[in-house]
Design an enzyme around this catalytic site. Sequence first.
Site, short mmCIF file in Angstrom:
data_model
loop_
_atom_site.label_atom_id
_atom_site.label_comp_id
_atom_site.label_asym_id
_atom_site.label_seq_id
_atom_site.Cartn_x
_atom_site.Cartn_y
_atom_site.Cartn_z
N ARG A 36 0.83 -1.22 0.00
CA ARG A 36 0.00 0.00 0.00
C ARG A 36 0.86 1.27 0.00
NH1 ARG A 36 -5.23 -1.73 3.60
NH2 ARG A 36 -6.20 -2.81 1.87
N LYS A 199 -20.84 -15.70 0.14
CA LYS A 199 -22.23 -15.25 0.23
C LYS A 199 -22.80 -14.63 -1.03
CE LYS A 199 -22.19 -14.17 5.11
NZ LYS A 199 -22.17 -13.04 6.02
N GLY A 353 -9.77 -9.21 -1.28
CA GLY A 353 -8.53 -9.63 -0.62
C GLY A 353 -7.99 -10.97 -1.08
N GLY A 376 -14.42 -3.04 -0.58
CA GLY A 376 -15.74 -2.40 -0.44
C GLY A 376 -15.97 -1.35 -1.50
#
Length: 646
Positions: A36, A199, A353, A376
Amino acid sequence: MRVPSIREIRTGGRTVFLRADLNVPVENGVVMDESRIIATLPTLRHVLDQGSPVVLASHLGRPRGAPDQKYTMAPVAEKLSEILEDYEVLFIDRTIGPRVEAMAMGLCPGQVLVIENLRFHPGEEKNDREFALDLAKLAHIYVNDAFGTCHREHASTAGVPAAMGGGYTGLLVEKELEAFGRMVTHPRKPFTVLMGGAKVSDKVAVIAHVLPKLDNLLIGGAMAFTFIRSRGVATGRSLVEEDRIETAGEIMRAAEKAGVNLVLPVDFVCSQSPDGPPVTVPWNRIPEDMAGYDIGPESVELFRDVLMKSGTIVWNGPMGLFEVEPFDAATREIALILGDATSGGAITIVGGGDSLRAVTEAGALEKVTHASTGGGASLELLQGNELPALGHIAVKGLRPLMGANWKMNGTRQGALDFLDDMMLGNSMHFGADVVLFPPFTLIGGLSAAAEDAGVRLGGQDIHWEPGGAFTGEVSPGMLLEAGCSWFLAGHSERRHIFGETDAVVARKLQAGIAAGLKGILCVGETLAQRESGNTAIVVGKQVEAALHGISGADPSNLVVAYEPVWAIGTGKNATPEEAQKMHVFIRERIGVILGKDFAEEVRIIYGGSVTPGNSGGILSQPDVNGALVGGASLGSESFLDILASL
Ligand code: PEP
């Protein structure tokens, strides 16, 4: 929503507040993975190279609004100073307050001040106004490069830009928006989405949004069991979202109706528990006492077949229980396939991820077109949502394009002086794309000066052939080589003095765009056509002839210039209302040919005796997205005055 990029301005020595995502893993005060930090370097260097000092802010971990030394930014600052050898990195163990302000205001060019973890303060996650105002005091310009937090409105992502009167995206956010914007809204076909993870509920909104654009939808991971159950087939003890079985059925029916090839796994690697011995079984023979923990090898082959034939691939979520061997096998294989598909010409976007880890560990990270840094935030974009934080730096309307068409005028020195004046006059601050169209012979010698001034170069004309016996002509490749990014097609002087027909203009426009240039299509009626009431017929025909069947055009590489012939170089010009009316008409015509979405995003600019005296009224019209300026662009002063009326 249009968000301006840091590329659009010169920071000119002013201090920049850079909100980055430096939420890296730290163990015993040591940064364990610096990716990052590396991802922030392009923006950091871009700003530092311009002579601006930087106040660098980020959150790290979840300290819950109070100082916690476990989450100090000190190791991040240390790692950054190792990486950024040519610049000086300072650290202060405070986030706001008089000491931080004094240090920030005393920064010299080439210095970066890393402030303490934003989340050591309760005001950060609450978007507290006082906290935001204190942060805003630290710099002059706001830049958001923290893609991973752009879906949240925290003080550093929302309150600070609001307090500083807007801001800019960093290069990382710009890259993410580009990937999820153009590549997903105008994908190269066939367009395939590969969804994994546990999910269905996490991905329903994304699937619903992208389904109408898709050719293939591949479902892997545990969410596949919910789909299989919707077909009334037992899945043993596999993970199923009972309350989403109906939704899965609806997705399957919607896919069938839309003609989307929905592919489910045909075999699974099952076991009695994640640490039990694995067995591979067909999709409809999962033993009652077992759960599926990975998709099987036949499914991988089935997916490979579809992926290798795709033009665009978006992958989000693992194929199985990635953290446990051997149930990581399919995810790793898919990562390799993505790398191969990219080498074969596909555009590949990976998010989430586990998928990202698989791609990294498979050595395919460098190969994929885009590896997203925000789970997200990327899902929000895939759902067609805007990122709330970016709303605070968004500007209204399309980015104007201001062209200076020098025709057969100007000298090399004159052009260099003009570009110098554009730099000194900070032409980029007007938030427009500024393009200079000098005579061909000058172009090659202007690249460096144009780059410094943030001005693009364009060719006034173009030939459609790549080369050959065409005395006097210039090919698209030659323009590119000389440093051009734009070209004009169909200028009225080409049409009326050199006799170019609609068909010739169309060939030129198509060839330039196909070669990777951005084209400005000029259209407009003569005085006689106007006086005989034929304006709409003539202009409509010119638009239709040039754009019908065009390939590779998108709103970033095509601009239409409405240039009434009777106004060019005559001192007469269309009134603002007349220009607006014609631009609405042209937009409608573009909508019919290239679709409404395209038409709404395409810039339509006005040309014809634009001067500092009349530009304000014309440019204030909602459908006038810039101007093509001839005579008044020959002097940098008048051209800067026109820019100032934006
Ligand atoms: C042009 O040549 O495109 C043009 C608009 O010229 P002028 O501004 O001089 O009318």
